[in-house]
Structures are given as C-alpha cells and as structure tokens.
Design an enzyme around this catalytic site. Structure first.
Site, PDB file in Angstrom:
ATOM      1  N   GLN A  47       0.858  -1.228   0.017  1.00 20.17           N
ATOM      2  CA  GLN A  47       0.002  -0.059  -0.057  1.00 20.17           C
ATOM      3  C   GLN A  47       0.979   1.304   0.060  1.00 20.17           C
ATOM      4  O   GLN A  47       1.515   1.772   1.184  1.00 20.17           O
ATOM      5  CB  GLN A  47      -0.950   0.143   1.216  1.00 20.17           C
ATOM      6  CG  GLN A  47      -2.123   1.040   1.284  1.00 20.17           C
ATOM      7  CD  GLN A  47      -2.856   1.094   2.248  1.00 20.17           C
ATOM      8  OE1 GLN A  47      -3.031   0.184   3.086  1.00 20.17           O
ATOM      9  NE2 GLN A  47      -3.716   2.184   2.521  1.00 20.17           N
ATOM     10  N   PHE A  48       1.012   1.866  -1.129  1.00 19.99           N
ATOM     11  CA  PHE A  48       2.071   2.929  -1.265  1.00 19.99           C
ATOM     12  C   PHE A  48       1.505   4.097  -0.539  1.00 19.99           C
ATOM     13  O   PHE A  48       2.353   4.971  -0.025  1.00 19.99           O
ATOM     14  CB  PHE A  48       2.329   3.209  -2.719  1.00 19.99           C
ATOM     15  CG  PHE A  48       0.951   3.970  -3.540  1.00 19.99           C
ATOM     16  CD1 PHE A  48       1.064   5.361  -3.617  1.00 19.99           C
ATOM     17  CD2 PHE A  48       0.127   3.202  -4.156  1.00 19.99           C
ATOM     18  CE1 PHE A  48       0.007   5.738  -4.313  1.00 19.99           C
ATOM     19  CE2 PHE A  48      -0.910   3.796  -4.716  1.00 19.99           C
ATOM     20  CZ  PHE A  48      -1.055   5.132  -4.811  1.00 19.99           C
ATOM     21  N   THR A  49       0.155   4.288  -0.271  1.00 21.03           N
ATOM     22  CA  THR A  49      -0.557   5.434   0.236  1.00 21.03           C
ATOM     23  C   THR A  49      -0.174   5.580   1.827  1.00 21.03           C
ATOM     24  O   THR A  49      -0.072   6.689   2.411  1.00 21.03           O
ATOM     25  CB  THR A  49      -1.955   5.127   0.233  1.00 21.03           C
ATOM     26  OG1 THR A  49      -2.376   3.980   0.934  1.00 21.03           O
ATOM     27  CG2 THR A  49      -2.354   5.612  -1.160  1.00 21.03           C
TER      28      THR A  49
END
Length: 152
Positions: free
Chosen positions: A78-80
C-alpha cells in the site's frame, strides 16, 4: 518501510471479484515501501512483527505472538502509507518507491515472512492491483511500525 499491522479474526482480499487471499485468526499487514528501504529494513520488521506479543493467552492477556498461535498473515502492498499531507489537500506520494524498486522489496518481504512462518502461513494481495480488503479487526488491535523511526 512502514507496516500497519492489524490483529484480525478474519480477513480477505479481492481483485476483480475474485478472492486472492483469505485467512482466519492472524494478521493483516499493509506495507508501504519507500525508495530508501533496504534488506535491513525487511529483516528488522519481519523479526519484530513475528515476535510481537499481541494475541491473548489463556488469561486473556496479550502475551502470544503470531508464531505462538500458528496464525496466518495477509500481506498487502500500500503505497499510500507514505502519503505526505504537509501542504495542501492532495496527498503527495513522493516518498513511496517506484514499482521497479518496490516490487523486488515487496517480494523479499513476502519471502522473509514465509521463511520465518512457513510458506502456507503467508498470503498476499496483488501488487499494484485495485484491491478490496475486508477485515474483522480483533480488539481492535492495530500497530504501526516504521523501520526509519523505530520509536514510532
């Protein structure tokens, strides 16, 4: 590298209406990878995560690890998790690793969890896919760890 670790009584991940991962009691882990991450970050996080005593013992005290209960893990990229909200209202993801950096590190993270827990104990989402993540957070228990800020 940043992990959001959630103790779950059940969790699953769907991609295009297909279940790609599903567990009962265990951990749902969201992993955010940044450009500066290395193998050392993976080693520290896996060791720390697999030894976290966040499952209840017979006295109802959080005294057991994922290893102690023979639980399973779902690991989702999850890059966020590296969103910066310092300026304006649109988060910036400049610290998140580009796929050419993130994919090998994510695969190494999966491999290290499987090495420690066993191959059948670790399921994953699909890197870069639009995923629907479902979970029943048990407790709720949610722990955030960051290999760049070990006091987090």
């Amino acid at each position: 590298m940043r992990l959001v670790i959630q103790r779950v009584s059940s969790a699953s991940v769907e991609v295009e209406d297909f279940v790609v991962a599903e567990i009962e009691k265990g951990l749902l882990i969201l992993a955010g990878i940044e450009e500066a991450d290395t193998r050392e970050d993976i080693d520290w996080l896996v060791k720390k995560t697999t030894q976290l005593r966040i499952f209840n013992d017979t006295e109802d005290v959080m005294n057991l690890s994922i290893q102690d209960i023979s639980g399973k893990i779902i690991l989702v990229s999850q890059f966020t998790l590296h969103a910066s909200t310092k300026k304006g209202n649109r988060p910036s993801y400049i610290r998140a690793a580009a796929p050419e950096t993130a994919i090998p590190l994510y695969e190494d993270l999966i491999d290290e969890f499987r090495k420690v827990l066993g191959n059948k104990k670790v399921e994953t989402g699909i890197f870069g896919a639009d995923m629907q993540v479902y979970l029943v957070n048990d407790g709720p228990v949610t722990i955030i760890m960051d290999s760049k800020n070990k006091d987090f």
